[in-house]
Every structure is written in structure tokens, then in C-alpha cells.
Design an enzyme around this catalytic site. Structure first.
Site, PDB file in Angstrom:
ATOM      1  N   SER A 296       0.782  -1.231   0.000  1.00 10.57           N
ATOM      2  CA  SER A 296       0.000   0.000   0.000  1.00 10.57           C
ATOM      3  C   SER A 296       0.814   1.282   0.000  1.00 10.57           C
ATOM      4  O   SER A 296       0.301   2.330  -0.372  1.00 10.57           O
ATOM      5  CB  SER A 296      -0.949   0.008   1.202  1.00 10.57           C
ATOM      6  OG  SER A 296      -0.226  -0.039   2.418  1.00 10.57           O
TER       7      SER A 296
ATOM      8  N   HIS B   6      -5.834  -3.789  -1.752  1.00 13.57           N
ATOM      9  CA  HIS B   6      -5.647  -2.760  -2.782  1.00 13.57           C
ATOM     10  C   HIS B   6      -5.703  -3.319  -4.203  1.00 13.57           C
ATOM     11  O   HIS B   6      -5.555  -2.569  -5.167  1.00 13.57           O
ATOM     12  CB  HIS B   6      -4.313  -2.046  -2.555  1.00 13.57           C
ATOM     13  CG  HIS B   6      -4.320  -1.135  -1.369  1.00 13.57           C
ATOM     14  ND1 HIS B   6      -4.730   0.178  -1.428  1.00 13.57           N
ATOM     15  CD2 HIS B   6      -3.991  -1.374  -0.075  1.00 13.57           C
ATOM     16  CE1 HIS B   6      -4.640   0.720  -0.224  1.00 13.57           C
ATOM     17  NE2 HIS B   6      -4.188  -0.201   0.607  1.00 13.57           N
TER      18      HIS B   6
ATOM     19  N   LYS C 224     -12.353   0.137   0.241  1.00 11.79           N
ATOM     20  CA  LYS C 224     -11.516   0.860  -0.710  1.00 11.79           C
ATOM     21  C   LYS C 224     -12.251   0.961  -2.050  1.00 11.79           C
ATOM     22  O   LYS C 224     -13.100   1.814  -2.212  1.00 11.79           O
ATOM     23  CB  LYS C 224     -10.154   0.180  -0.809  1.00 11.79           C
ATOM     24  CG  LYS C 224      -9.375   0.287   0.515  1.00 11.79           C
ATOM     25  CD  LYS C 224      -8.040  -0.360   0.453  1.00 11.79           C
ATOM     26  CE  LYS C 224      -7.219  -0.068   1.715  1.00 11.79           C
ATOM     27  NZ  LYS C 224      -7.844  -0.547   2.970  1.00 11.79           N
TER      28      LYS C 224
END
Length: 395
Positions: free
Chosen positions: A182, A210, A241
Site C-alpha cells: 500500500s 488494494h 476501498k
């Protein structure tokens, strides 16, 4: 000296070293532009990759769920029963990830805590083989387990092989890695990891927080990106996210997921996700299943921004992802960049400093989204050119 005076001293030391993080207050919905502390600014530090956090269909789904199911789940699912919405989301996530089953947790952090600590315990003859730069939630999951762990160097497959050789006599071995790292945007070499795991009879657990909504077909993640569905044992995902909501989950073989329902501590001891959050996540999965338009827009924006910054002379490291680390190296300079971007250019982009990253690797982490326009991103490039010259960072 008062018994809490040490706290003041610690905070002052953080400020002097450029390690104190100012937490700003948002006063609007997440989006490409937001209101922060009463000021409209260009948002470049959100994980809202696809712009779904304020998508009309997702908001409508949450509102409809409140009217039908209320706002709270009542208790843990093993005590108060599980809502049909939870079951529907788990089934849709498993299908989306091309896995047999999935289990919901209250966050990605809780998903890692619950799954990792259950898969190997201190009573087992087991060991974790953990990537050097794994997320804090993975580290905490291993700590909660109490089982031994060994750490292999970042992206170093020779070192991973060495660690597997050293631990080959353990009955249970679990290789744990982030899929996308990340702070740097680089990718785990999953094909090589899987080959070594099969050679040494180890399980593989990938944190794909991610990768979802970003990599793979329709944003199915890093396992899909490398076409390893039948060779990676466990995929952890977050709904906070790219999906724009809240929550986390683990997908994998049906019997293994059932085991996590019996042994995952956050699942057993903390109330379930609330109905509007679950319904919103269902809508997000359906949007991605239906179209990959937003994923393509995200990558188009990513290539535009990163080319512009590299052309100016900025080092973006080894990123292969929309995560865009603009390396400034110095902690105080990174804090100055963040402050001046906000004050002089109306750009919201936080400095990333120690202990989030090692000392001497401070950066501004930019995150383009599908919701940004090319004009937004050109404005960022121009601001970094101007500020880079003003500070003397760009010659």
C-alpha cells in the site's frame, strides 16, 4: 512531574522530527473534490479508487436496506442469527472472486485478525512465513495467534525459498503476503510464491485489499490478474476501498470458510456489519460484475498522472498500481509539501512518514480515482512542478 507529562513530551518530539500527523476533518461526501476544514480541495489521498463511495446506486441500496431491515444487525451472527443480506453478499463475493465461499468480517483489519489467528494457533505445529512489508493487520493477526513466524525479504523469492527450507519440518505452514503493497504500489510475485508453496506443501494467504476493483478482470483482484484461482488458498478483501463501503471478507474453499465461521474471533465476538453497509456492498459488487468501465477509467487516469510526474523528474518507485508514491525522502520536506499543497494549491494529499514507512523514505502518496477528470490530474502535475521548483527539490 505529572504522571501523563510524558505524553506531552512524546507529542512535542514527533512535531520536532516532522513525524506528527495532522488529521483533517472532512465535511462532505468522498469524491474527487471534498470540503476539508471548511475549504474545497482536490482529494488525492482516498482509497475510493472507483468513486463508488457516493455512487447513486450504492446510496439508494443503503437507504432501501434501512427501510427494510433497520440500521443495526443486533448482535453477532452466531447468537442473533444471520441476516439474509449477509448471506447474499457472501455468495456474491464468492462468485465474483471465483471461489467456493466467503465469510464477512466487520473490516479488512478484522478479517486478517480473525482468519490468520485461526488458521495457525500456538497449539499447532505450525509457522507463518510472512512478507517483510506486510500490513499491520497481518502482523497483529500473527501476534494474536501466538504461533512462531519467520519473515522473508520484500519480493525476494530466494529468501522465501530459504525460509521455507528452514521451516520444512513444521506440520502447518502459511505464507502470508500483501498482494499490492500500500505504500509503494508494487505487486507480490504470486506465481513464484505459489510455485514455492506447492513445492514445500505450504498454504498461501493473500491480502488483496488494494487489488480489488483495480487488478484483474472487472477488478477481481491480483489472484485473477495472475489466473491463480485454484492455487491460492485464501484471499482477504476489504469493502472499504474500491467498493466504497466498509467491511472485509475472506474467500476460499467452502470447508475452510466454514472453519473460520467456527473459529474466527471477530466473527464470533463482535456484532455483524449493519444492513445498509451490506446492501451498499452488494450494489458495489453488482456494478463491477456488470461493467469494467470504471476500472478502465481508473487505469487511464493513473497512466496520465504518473507519466506527468515522472516527466517532471519525480521518483515514483516501483509502483505498478494507481498508488503513486512521490518520493521526497525527507520527513520535514514531505510535511512541508503536504501543508503547502493544501494551503497554496487546494490539494489534499497527506505526507507519509515514519513509522508508516522507514526513516528516509518519506513521500506524498497520491491516489487517482476513476472519478477524477484529466483536468484535475493536470492541475496536480502543474502544482507539483511549481512547488518542486519553489522548494528547490526540482532543479
Amino acid at each position: 512531574m505529572g504522571k501523563l507529562d510524558w505524553i506531552t513530551e512524546e507529542l512535542n518530539e514527533l512535531k520536532e522530527k516532522g513525524l506528527y500527523v495532522k488529521i483533517r476533518v472532512l465535511q462532505s461526501a468522498q469524491g474527487p473534490w471534498v470540503v476539508v476544514d471548511g475549504k474545497k480541495v482536490l482529494n488525492m489521498c482516498s482509497n475510493n479508487y472507483l468513486g463508488l463511495a457516493a455512487h447513486p446506486k450504492i446510496k439508494e441500496a443503503a437507504i432501501r436496506a434501512i427501510l427494510d431491515y433497520g440500521v443495526g444487525a443486533g448482535a453477532v451472527r452466531t447468537i442473533a442469527g444471520t441476516m439474509e443480506l449477509h448471506v447474499e453478499l457472501e455468495e456474491k463475493l464468492a462468485k465474483f472472486k471465483k471461489r467456493e465461499a466467503a465469510i464477512l468480517f466487520q473490516s479488512g483489519y478484522n478479517a486478517n485478525l480473525g482468519a490468520i489467528s485461526a488458521l495457525i494457533t500456538k497449539k499447532d505445529n505450525g509457522v507463518f512465513i510472512s512478507e517483510e512489508l506486510n500490513h499491520a493487520s497481518i502482523i497483529d493477526g500473527m501476534r494474536l495467534s501466538g504461533a512462531p513466524k519467520v519473515i522473508y525479504k520484500h519480493l525476494d523469492m530466494e529468501d522465501l525459498k530459504k525460509k521455507l527450507e528452514e521451516t520444512k519440518n513444521y506440520k502447518k505452514k502459511l505464507i502470508v503476503t500483501d498482494g499490492v503493497f500500500s505504500m509503494d504500489g508494487d505487486l507480490a510475485p504470486l506465481p513464484e510464491i505459489v510455485e514455492l508453496a506447492e513445492q514445500y506443501d505450504a498454504m498461501v494467504y493473500v491480502d488483496d485489499a488494494h487489488g480489488e476493483g483495480v487488478l484483474g478482470d472487472h477488478g477481481r483482484g491480483i489472484v485473477d490478474h495472475y489466473k491463480l484461482h485454484d492455487r491460492v488458498d485464501f484471499e482477504m478483501g476489504t469493502l472499504s476501498k474500491a467498493f466504497g463501503v466498509i467491511g472485509g471478507y475472506v474467500a476460499g474453499p467452502e470447508e475452510a470458510i466454514e472453519y473460520l465461521r467456527q473459529r474466527g474471533r471477530p466473527f464470533l465476538f463482535s456484532s455483524a456489519l449493519n444492513p445498509p453497509d451490506v446492501a451498499a456492498a452488494i450494489a458495489a459488487v453488482e456494478i463491477l460484475q456488470h461493467s469494467d468501465e470504471l476500472v478502465k477509467k481508473l487505469w487511464d487516469n493513473t497512466h496520465f498522472l504518473q507519466k506527468g510526474l515522472r516527466d517532471l523528474g519525480y521518483d515514483l518507485g516501483n509502483t505498478k498500481h494507481p498508488i503513486t508514491p512521490v518520493m521526497l525522502y525527507d520527513e520535514k520536506l514531505a510535511q512541508e509539501f503536504s501543508r503547502r499543497l493544501y494551503e497554496e494549491y487546494n490539494i489534499f494529499a497527506q505526507a507519509i512518514v515514519y513509522p508508516t514507512v522507514p526513516l528516509g523514505t518519506a513521500r506524498i502518496r497520491l491516489e487517482p480515482s476513476a472519478a477524477h477528470s484529466k483536468e484535475d490530474l493536470q492541475y496536480v502535475i502543474d502544482a507539483f512542478e511549481d512547488l518542486g521548483k519553489k522548494t528547490g527539490f526540482l532543479k
